[in-house]
Design a protein around this motif. Structure first.
Motif, mmCIF file in Angstrom:
data_model
loop_
_atom_site.group_PDB
_atom_site.id
_atom_site.type_symbol
_atom_site.label_atom_id
_atom_site.label_comp_id
_atom_site.label_asym_id
_atom_site.label_seq_id
_atom_site.Cartn_x
_atom_site.Cartn_y
_atom_site.Cartn_z
ATOM 1 N N UNK A 290 -10.829 11.839 20.036
ATOM 2 C CA UNK A 290 -11.800 12.916 20.197
ATOM 3 C C UNK A 290 -12.792 12.928 19.041
ATOM 4 N N UNK A 291 -12.272 12.761 17.820
ATOM 5 C CA UNK A 291 -13.137 12.789 16.643
ATOM 6 C C UNK A 291 -13.985 11.531 16.551
ATOM 7 N N UNK A 292 -13.415 10.386 16.909
ATOM 8 C CA UNK A 292 -14.113 9.117 16.718
ATOM 9 C C UNK A 292 -15.124 8.802 17.810
ATOM 10 N N UNK A 293 -14.862 9.244 19.055
ATOM 11 C CA UNK A 293 -15.700 8.804 20.169
ATOM 12 C C UNK A 293 -16.401 9.952 20.901
ATOM 13 N N UNK A 294 -15.715 11.056 21.110
ATOM 14 C CA UNK A 294 -16.283 12.119 21.943
ATOM 15 C C UNK A 294 -17.229 13.001 21.142
ATOM 16 N N UNK A 295 -16.832 13.444 19.956
ATOM 17 C CA UNK A 295 -17.683 14.306 19.142
ATOM 18 C C UNK A 295 -19.011 13.659 18.771
#
Length: 314
Positions: A290-295
Motif C-alpha cells: 500500500x505504501x510502496x505502490x498505491x499511495x
C-alpha cells in the motif's frame, strides 16, 4: 602485484582440478571407447549381409555426451564428496530432500555437488565484476567470499522453499482425506481398503506419501513403524497427531470410525483457526504494498493536477 599473484594461483588451482577430473574420469573412458571402437571395426558386417540391431545395444558414438562424460564425472565428484563430507550434514540434506519429495531425483552427495557448482559460478561472476574494479585487495577478497557463500546458499534456499510448499500442500489436503477416510470407514470398509480407494482416485503430496505407506506395509514393515515414518517424512504437526491417534486406536482396540471422526473434526477446526489467523495478518501484510505502490499513485492522481494548475496561474 598481489592481484596478479592471486589470479595466477586461482587459475593454477582451477587447472589442477580440471586436470584431475580429466585424468580420473575422462581419459579411462576415452581409452575404453577407443578399444570398443576398434573391436566394433573388426566386427563390421560383411557387405551384402543384413545386421539386426537390438534396442538395448548402442554404439559409443550414439551415446550422448551427457551420458558419456558429464554424468560419470558428476557421479565421481558426488562419490568423493560423500566420503569427505560429515555424515551429519549428509543425513540432514537427505532428510530435507525426502521432505521436499525429491529423494528419488537427487541424492545428498549430488545436492552437495549442486551447492559447489552454485558457489563456484557465483564466485566466478563476482570475480569477473570485481577483478577490474577500483577496490583494495581486502575488499575484493570479501566480495569473493560473499559471492561464493551466496551462490552456495541459493540451492539450499530453493530446497527450503520446496519443503515449505510441500508441507503447506499436505496441510491443505489432510482435512479432505480425513473426511473421506471417516466416511469410508463408517460405510463398512476397513482402514486399509478406504486408504486404497482414496489413493487410487486422488493425487497430491499427501496421497503420494500414503501410497508409500501402503508399499512399506506390503513389503513387510510393521504398520506402526510405517506410520511413524510417514509422519517423519511429512514433518507436519497435524499429520503427526493423526498418525499417533491411529496407532493408539489400533493398540488399544478402540473404534476406528470414532477415532477418525474425532480427528477429522479436530483437524478441520485447526485448519479453520489457521485460516482465520492468516486472514487477520492480511491487513498488516498489505501495508507495505500500500505504501510502496498505491499511495504514490493516489498522490500523483490527486496532487499533480493541482500543482499544474497553480504553476499555470503563477
Amino acid at each position: 602485484m598481489l592481484i596478479f599473484l592471486f589470479s595466477m594461483v586461482l587459475a593454477l588451482t582451477v587447472f589442477m582440478i580440471f586436470f584431475a577430473v580429466i585424468r580420473k574420469v575422462i581419459l579411462p573412458q576415452t581409452s575404453v571407447r577407443q578399444r570398443i571402437f576398434a573391436l566394433d571395426q573388426n566386427n563390421a558386417p560383411v557387405p551384402g549381409t543384413t545386421v539386426v540391431k537390438t534396442d538395448g545395444q548402442r554404439k559409443i558414438r550414439e551415446i550422448p555426451f551427457m551420458e558419456r562424460v558429464v554424468k560419470p564425472a558428476g557421479e565421481h565428484i558426488a562419490d568423493t564428496i560423500s566420503h569427505m563430507a560429515p555424515k551429519q550434514v549428509l543425513a540432514l540434506i537427505e532428510k530435507r530432500l525426502v521432505m521436499a519429495g525429491k529423494a528419488h531425483e537427487c541424492t545428498a552427495p549430488q545436492f552437495m555437488v549442486i551447492i559447489l557448482i552454485g558457489a563456484l559460478s557465483m564466485w566466478f561472476i563476482t570475480f569477473t565484476f570485481v577483478g577490474d574494479g577500483n577496490y583494495i585487495l581486502i575488499q575484493k577478497v570479501v566480495f569473493l567470499l560473499l559471492g561464493g557463500i551466496l551462490g552456495g546458499m541459493m540451492p539450499v534456499a530453493c530446497l527450503n522453499t520446496m519443503v515449505q510448499n510441500r508441507q503447506a500442500e499436505i496441510a491443505r489436503q489432510l482435512p479432505e482425506v480425513l473426511d473421506l477416510l471417516c466416511v469410508s470407514v463408517q460405510a463398512g470398509l476397513s482402514f486399509d481398503a478406504a486408504l486404497s480407494k482414496i489413493t487410487d482416485r486422488m493425487k497430491g503430496a499427501l496421497i503420494s506419501e500414503c501410497k508409500r505407506l501402503q508399499e512399506d506395509i506390503r513389503m513387510g514393515m510393521v504398520r506402526r513403524t510405517a506410520m511413524k515414518n510417514l509422519a517423519s517424512r511429512c514433518d507436519v504437526q497435524d499429520v503427526s497427531l493423526f498418525m499417533t491417534s491411529v496407532i493408539q486406536a489400533e493398540r488399544l482396540g478402540t473404534s476406528m470410525s470414532k477415532t477418525l471422526k474425532n480427528q477429522a473434526d479436530n483437524i478441520r477446526e485447526r485448519r479453520r483457526q489457521y485460516v482465520k489467523a492468516e486472514a487477520m495478518r492480511a491487513p498488516v501484510k498489505i501495508v507495505f504494498p500500500l505504501v510502496l505502490f498505491i499511495f504514490p499513485a493516489l498522490f500523483v492522481v490527486t496532487l499533480v493536477p493541482t500543482l499544474l494548475f497553480l504553476m499555470r496561474n503563477m
